[in-house]
Motif scaffolding. Structure first.
Motif, mmCIF file in Angstrom:
data_model
loop_
_atom_site.group_PDB
_atom_site.id
_atom_site.type_symbol
_atom_site.label_atom_id
_atom_site.label_comp_id
_atom_site.label_asym_id
_atom_site.label_seq_id
_atom_site.Cartn_x
_atom_site.Cartn_y
_atom_site.Cartn_z
ATOM 1 N N LEU A 33 0.836 -1.200 0.000
ATOM 2 C CA LEU A 33 0.000 0.000 0.000
ATOM 3 C C LEU A 33 0.871 1.250 0.000
ATOM 4 O O LEU A 33 1.671 1.469 0.913
ATOM 5 N N GLY A 34 0.704 2.076 -1.033
ATOM 6 C CA GLY A 34 1.396 3.357 -1.097
ATOM 7 C C GLY A 34 0.419 4.502 -0.905
ATOM 8 O O GLY A 34 -0.687 4.322 -0.406
ATOM 9 N N SER A 35 0.827 5.688 -1.323
ATOM 10 C CA SER A 35 -0.043 6.860 -1.183
ATOM 11 C C SER A 35 0.337 7.908 -2.209
ATOM 12 O O SER A 35 1.362 7.808 -2.892
ATOM 13 N N ALA A 36 -0.496 8.935 -2.301
ATOM 14 C CA ALA A 36 -0.123 10.126 -3.054
ATOM 15 C C ALA A 36 1.020 10.827 -2.317
ATOM 16 O O ALA A 36 1.223 10.628 -1.111
ATOM 17 N N VAL A 37 1.753 11.662 -3.054
ATOM 18 C CA VAL A 37 2.985 12.241 -2.520
ATOM 19 C C VAL A 37 3.092 13.715 -2.900
ATOM 20 O O VAL A 37 2.722 14.110 -4.008
ATOM 21 N N GLU A 38 3.597 14.505 -1.963
ATOM 22 C CA GLU A 38 3.960 15.892 -2.249
ATOM 23 C C GLU A 38 5.468 15.948 -2.447
ATOM 24 O O GLU A 38 6.233 15.598 -1.544
ATOM 25 N N PHE A 39 5.905 16.365 -3.624
ATOM 26 C CA PHE A 39 7.329 16.554 -3.872
ATOM 27 C C PHE A 39 7.734 17.941 -3.383
ATOM 28 O O PHE A 39 7.062 18.928 -3.686
ATOM 29 N N ILE A 40 8.828 18.003 -2.612
ATOM 30 C CA ILE A 40 9.296 19.272 -2.059
ATOM 31 C C ILE A 40 10.762 19.482 -2.419
ATOM 32 O O ILE A 40 11.484 18.539 -2.775
ATOM 33 N N ASP A 41 11.218 20.740 -2.313
ATOM 34 C CA ASP A 41 12.616 21.043 -2.595
ATOM 35 C C ASP A 41 13.426 21.042 -1.300
ATOM 36 O O ASP A 41 12.942 20.638 -0.232
ATOM 37 N N GLU A 42 14.663 21.497 -1.383
ATOM 38 C CA GLU A 42 15.572 21.470 -0.237
ATOM 39 C C GLU A 42 15.031 22.254 0.952
ATOM 40 O O GLU A 42 15.303 21.920 2.105
ATOM 41 N N LYS A 43 14.258 23.303 0.679
ATOM 42 C CA LYS A 43 13.743 24.161 1.745
ATOM 43 C C LYS A 43 12.338 23.750 2.192
ATOM 44 O O LYS A 43 11.754 24.420 3.054
ATOM 45 N N GLY A 44 11.809 22.695 1.619
ATOM 46 C CA GLY A 44 10.481 22.244 1.993
ATOM 47 C C GLY A 44 9.354 22.866 1.191
ATOM 48 O O GLY A 44 8.185 22.676 1.517
ATOM 49 N N PRO A 72 4.173 -2.384 -16.093
ATOM 50 C CA PRO A 72 5.225 -2.564 -17.100
ATOM 51 C C PRO A 72 5.798 -1.257 -17.630
ATOM 52 O O PRO A 72 6.921 -1.231 -18.150
ATOM 53 N N ALA A 73 5.041 -0.162 -17.484
ATOM 54 C CA ALA A 73 5.454 1.119 -18.043
ATOM 55 C C ALA A 73 6.178 2.011 -17.050
ATOM 56 O O ALA A 73 7.055 2.792 -17.418
ATOM 57 N N ARG A 74 5.811 1.899 -15.765
ATOM 58 C CA ARG A 74 6.429 2.784 -14.781
ATOM 59 C C ARG A 74 6.237 2.226 -13.382
ATOM 60 O O ARG A 74 5.408 1.347 -13.150
ATOM 61 N N ASN A 75 6.999 2.769 -12.462
ATOM 62 C CA ASN A 75 6.894 2.393 -11.061
ATOM 63 C C ASN A 75 5.622 3.010 -10.484
ATOM 64 O O ASN A 75 5.493 4.237 -10.452
ATOM 65 N N PRO A 76 4.657 2.216 -10.020
ATOM 66 C CA PRO A 76 3.393 2.776 -9.538
ATOM 67 C C PRO A 76 3.408 3.195 -8.072
ATOM 68 O O PRO A 76 2.365 3.561 -7.523
ATOM 69 N N PHE A 77 4.573 3.132 -7.423
ATOM 70 C CA PHE A 77 4.688 3.510 -6.017
ATOM 71 C C PHE A 77 5.894 4.423 -5.811
ATOM 72 O O PHE A 77 6.914 4.293 -6.493
ATOM 73 N N VAL A 78 5.787 5.320 -4.850
ATOM 74 C CA VAL A 78 6.964 6.011 -4.323
ATOM 75 C C VAL A 78 7.430 5.201 -3.121
ATOM 76 O O VAL A 78 6.688 5.050 -2.136
ATOM 77 N N HIS A 79 8.637 4.678 -3.199
ATOM 78 C CA HIS A 79 9.113 3.676 -2.246
ATOM 79 C C HIS A 79 8.908 4.068 -0.781
ATOM 80 O O HIS A 79 8.350 3.291 0.000
#
Length: 269
Positions: free
Chosen positions: A120-131, A151-158
């Motif tokens: 089970l994964g989740s949606a993710v907020e990508f942030i930069d060095e300062k948050g 087959p096309a892409r990784n469906p989880f953020v580890h």
């Protein structure tokens, strides 16, 4: 929260992570779900990561600290930590990321209500060095959707993933060092034949991009790992021959100039 709730083993490998490590551990300590143990694996860090860790070891929190003399790589660290874990569930985390406070609570609730789901994964907020927020990403949510895009892409953020411990400990080879920049994707492909998978639509992880993390050289190596991994999956009949079309994208990334590749990196997450 009481000890009658399932124990969650949080697996956190650490290598030269002093800059963001305290914030990461603080985000674990601040979880609304309290029945967890944290397995910290210091993989031969040469910076001040250990000095960041030591005060937490004196706090009385349920932390197991494993210190390696030399750097063994993430696959070895993860396998070692999982072998020493005691929880019903394994939650992955990286030392430069942040858990949203309700992450464990939401994931445990879902896993308890869906015993057929093993990953089970989740949606993710990508942030930069300062948050600061870069982008929010939402991933395929149900088992059919996930296995369609696998087959096309990784469906989880580890580091967003929670898994069932008994399932993981029964997997042959677990995390493999054959694909050092795609060890998680390799595991998802093999687990896809064994269990159902899901992603929550809620953003439960803040995933940090920073200058010490993704170089053009390492990303090109990752694209080469993706090519080899997908070819291997086709040979083992985990992917069909028609999925060879998905070799094109990492091959183009491997040949591409730096800016083009980095812009496409999000799509491989």
């Amino acid at each position: 929260m009481t000890n009658q709730l399932p124990l969650v083993s949080i697996i956190l490998p650490v290598y030269n992570a002093e800059t963001y490590l305290k914030d990461c551990i603080d985000s674990i300590v601040g979880q609304t779900y309290k029945n967890w143990e944290l397995l910290l694996i210091n993989d031969g860090s040469t910076d001040n990561s250990e000095q960041v860790i030591l005060p937490f070891l004196k706090s009385g929190l349920a932390i197991k600290y494993i210190k390696q003399k030399t750097n063994s790589g993430i696959a070895c660290c993860l396998n070692l930590a999982i072998s020493q874990s005691e929880g019903k569930y394994i939650a992955r985390m990286d030392a430069d990321d942040l858990m949203v406070p309700v992450r464990l609570e939401h994931q445990v609730t879902y896993m308890e209500e869906h015993p057929d789901v093993g990953v089970l994964g989740s949606a993710v907020e990508f942030i930069d060095e300062k948050g600061n927020t870069i982008a929010n990403y939402f991933y395929p949510e149900n088992d059919v959707q996930i296995k369609k895009v696998l087959p096309a892409r990784n469906p989880f953020v580890h580091p967003s993933v929670m898994m069932r411990s008994n399932m993981l400990k029964s997997v042959k080879h677990l995390y493999r060092s054959d694909y050092p920049r795609a060890e998680d994707y390799d595991l998802w492909i093999r687990l896809s034949a064994e269990t159902k998978m899901a992603n929550l639509s809620a953003i439960l992880l803040r995933y940090r991009f920073h200058s010490g993390q993704t170089s053009q050289k390492s990303l090109k190596k990752m694209s080469f790992d993706l090519i080899r991994l997908r070819l291997d999956a086709i040979r083992q009949h985990l992917f069909s021959p028609s999925h060879s079309i998905y070799l094109i994208k990492p091959f183009l990334y491997w040949l591409s100039p730096p800016g083009f590749y980095l812009n496409g990196y999000f799509k491989e997450k």
